[in-house]
Design an enzyme around this catalytic site. Structure first.
Site, mmCIF file in Angstrom:
data_model
loop_
_atom_site.group_PDB
_atom_site.id
_atom_site.type_symbol
_atom_site.label_atom_id
_atom_site.label_comp_id
_atom_site.label_asym_id
_atom_site.label_seq_id
_atom_site.Cartn_x
_atom_site.Cartn_y
_atom_site.Cartn_z
ATOM 1 C CG ASP A 79 -2.224 0.822 0.887
ATOM 2 O OD1 ASP A 79 -2.289 1.848 0.938
ATOM 3 O OD2 ASP A 79 -3.080 -0.141 0.929
ATOM 4 C CG HIS A 116 -5.745 3.362 1.140
ATOM 5 N ND1 HIS A 116 -5.046 2.105 0.631
ATOM 6 C CD2 HIS A 116 -7.021 3.483 0.680
ATOM 7 C CE1 HIS A 116 -6.186 1.516 0.034
ATOM 8 N NE2 HIS A 116 -7.269 2.229 0.035
ATOM 9 C CG LEU A 314 -2.341 8.926 9.420
ATOM 10 C CD1 LEU A 314 -1.721 10.105 8.570
ATOM 11 C CD2 LEU A 314 -1.470 7.657 9.196
ATOM 12 C CB SER A 350 -9.455 0.116 -0.603
ATOM 13 O OG SER A 350 -8.786 0.384 -2.002
ATOM 14 C CG ASP A 500 -21.542 -0.363 -29.276
ATOM 15 O OD1 ASP A 500 -21.735 0.447 -28.354
ATOM 16 O OD2 ASP A 500 -21.812 -0.176 -30.606
#
Length: 598
Positions: A79, A116, A314, A350, A500
């Site tokens: 990450d 993240h 954090l 995630s 399509d």
């Protein structure tokens, strides 16, 4: 045939005093756990405006009550930065992390917005029973991390998978058995999968295959991958306008703007791809889908009108997600989180991927002798048929000569010839931890050795008629017996509007899998399909022997209007029109290979 397992909860409960009060066991000592709906959904609001549907969760109460918490299994978080000294993570951290920004083992996020990786790590393995925050799915699993996404190179990617890093010696006890990859790319058109043209693809596949099959004395490891978040819109950078998102009018006729099979990393066998569902027990609005989805897991919505995922943030009220939100919720300080160390807004596939990674860690911990294919088989066999009445998605279109058609672009739940239920939204279904762990604890029927056939080529040179529901068929006959685990194809076809085109694969048993949904991608990018790889789990357990049919259907698009919404603050939206083509296409050739066992 699919094995049906009855979970003998009453029998196990009789031998486990902890089951006397599962609710107490789950919540004791972790103040935010009462709001973590993905662990136990009681309809709680999770600091949003409303709650979801009780029971729509990972179903792990009994597993945790039995003390199966991930001991002995290490998970790798590939990450951005990860705050490994977070008070709810630090006790589970193992040696071996690496930061490619600084070439050091210090994974500390360099800025207050790099949240993240810390959130992902908390979903997998935030500690339990320590009097703070919530907990992870596998709260006693080990954690290592790689800060890869902010300095992406091929060499870094390979090192993050443990091939070259001294910290991940194969004989090390802490070598990961689960790798979480909560990232992906926006693909505006079909991608090419060719080892000679793009050599890193081969090194990518070789690295994952080697670790998957041969690490841990042959028990192997599992790479979990997020499906992507571009069902409703797609991120793109335009030369004139910069970065932004594209939104098609009419909600793209209910179909995904990006099918997960469009992402090359999601169409490889070595990634177990997860889609997301929300607290109501239905597909999260953003979650990409496809025949490559293996299972689904909680991802939630956005944490405002309905719940997201509560996890680690954090630390401190001036960093992470706290400064961004002014609502009277978890963020910015709360009696359950006085130090602002958690967030209630984590979402996306995630979040679904680390929920699956945590579940796998629990299964591995319950029975350390299981190999990687046994674990995949257990997940497929025990997954819960979520959103069972979902009708699929039909696409109506009118041929240029006036004929009207309705195409079953995303089928409802199907039961294949081997008895496995499958849905393009959810794969085999929602991960069901208690059932998977029970099957793992008493598992003895190890699968036969893995067989991967050569690629079989078929030249077609056939017309794809414009706007005709019959489409064009091409056939391949597999003469050898093999029980399917996965089927892959590579496609070469000319077409001036791949939006399509629907791509189907039909097994000898008659199971129809839509490998590529129509209305996928945008007008930007290459035309047609060039060695485009796609994957399907829809045929799991069926026999490969017999005639396989590849079908391409032109679903006669129309002039489509869409909006480009620039990311830059204050920039106006831009309107575009995608002009319909009225030309036939050509199916040139295709390849197929089978992955399974005899």
């Amino acid at each position: 045939m699919k094995l049906k397992y009855t979970y003998l909860a009453a029998v196990i409960a009789a031998s486990c005093n902890a089951m006397a009060n599962v609710d107490y066991v789950l919540r004791e000592g972790d103040p935010l756990t009462s709001q973590q709906w993905h662990l136990q959904n009681t309809g709680q609001t999770a600091f949003s405006d409303r709650g979801g549907k009780a029971g729509e969760d990972m179903n792990l109460d009994l597993t945790h009550a039995l003390g199966i918490l991930g001991v002995g299994v290490t998970a790798a978080v590939i990450d951005g930065g990860v705050q490994l000294d977070h008070p709810d993570l630090v006790n589970n951290v193992k040696p071996g992390s690496w930061d490619f920004l600084t070439d050091s083992a210090d994974l500390k996020p360099r800025d207050g917005n790099d949240t993240h990786g810390t959130a992902v790590a908390g979903i997998i393995a935030a500690s339990a029973y320590n009097g703070i925050g919530g907990r992870g799915v596998a709260p006693q699993a080990g954690l290592v991390g790689f800060n890869l996404l902010r300095k992406w190179t091929e060499a870094n990617w390979l090192q993050s998978h443990g091939l070259y890093s001294d910290g991940f010696n194969r004989s090390s006890f802490d070598f990961p058995r689960v790798f979480n990859q909560s990232y992906g790319g926006a693909r505006t058109s079909p991608q090419r999968y060719n080892y000679e043209v793009t050599p890193w693809l081969k090194r990518n596949d070789d690295a994952q295959e080697e670790i998957t099959r041969y690490s841990h004395g042959g028990k192997g490891a599992i790479f979990v991958k997020s499906a992507g978040n571009s069902y409703q819109s797609q991120s793109i950078t335009l030369k004139t306008y910069g970065r932004g998102r594209i939104y098609f009018d009419n909600a793209n006729q209910g179909l995904p703007v990006q099918n997960s099979n469009l992402e090359r990393m999601d169409a490889t066998y070595w990634n177990l791809v997860a889609s997301a569902y929300n607290a109501d027990g239905v597909k999260s609005s953003y979650s990409e889908v496809g025949s490559n989805i293996f299972v689904s897991a909680p991802g939630g919505q956005y944490g405002t009108t309905s719940p997201a995922i509560i996890t680690t943030d954090l630390t401190g009220c001036d960093r992470g997600r706290n400064p961004a939100y002014g609502r009277n919720d978890l963020h910015g300080g709360h009696e359950l989180d006085p130090n602002c160390d958690y967030n209630a807004r984590m979402n996306g596939t995630s979040s679904a991927a680390p929920n699956v990674a945590g579940a796998i860690a629990l299964v591995m911990s319950a029975n350390p002798a299981l190999n990687w294919r046994d674990i995949r088989h257990i997940l497929a066999s025990t997954a819960r048929k979520i959103d069972a009445e979902h009708p699929g998605v039909s696409l109506s279109f009118t041929h240029k000569e006036g004929d009207e058609f309705s195409y079953d672009a995303i089928p409802a739940w199907q039961t294949n010839a081997a008895g496995y239920d499958f849905h393009t939204f959810y794969g085999f279904g929602a991960v069901n931890v208690d059932a998977a762990v029970n099957m793992a604890r008493f598992y003895s029927a190890t699968l036969p050795p893995l067989e991967i056939t050569d690629w079989h080529s078929t030249v077609a040179n056939a017309i794809i008629p414009d706007g005709a529901l019959t489409g064009v068929d091409s056939h391949f006959e597999q003469t050898e017996e093999l029980t399917v685990e996965t089927v892959q194809i590579q496609l070469n076809a000319d077409h001036t509007s791949t939006r399509d085109v629907a791509v189907e694969l039909i097994s000898p048993s008659g199971t129809r899998s839509v490998l590529m949904t129509p209305r996928t991608g945008t007008i930007f990018g290459r035309s047609g399909f060039t060695e485009t790889q796609m994957l399907s789990h829809n045929f799991y357990g069926e026999s490969a022997k017999g005639v396989w049919t590849l079908r391409l259907i032109d679903t006669q698009g129309q002039d489509e209007k869409f909006t480009f919404n620039p990311s830059a603050s204050g920039e106006p939206n831009v309107r575009f029109t995608h002009r319909n083509n009225q030309e036939d296409g050509t199916l040139n050739s295709w390849k197929i290979r089978f992955i399974g066992h005899k």
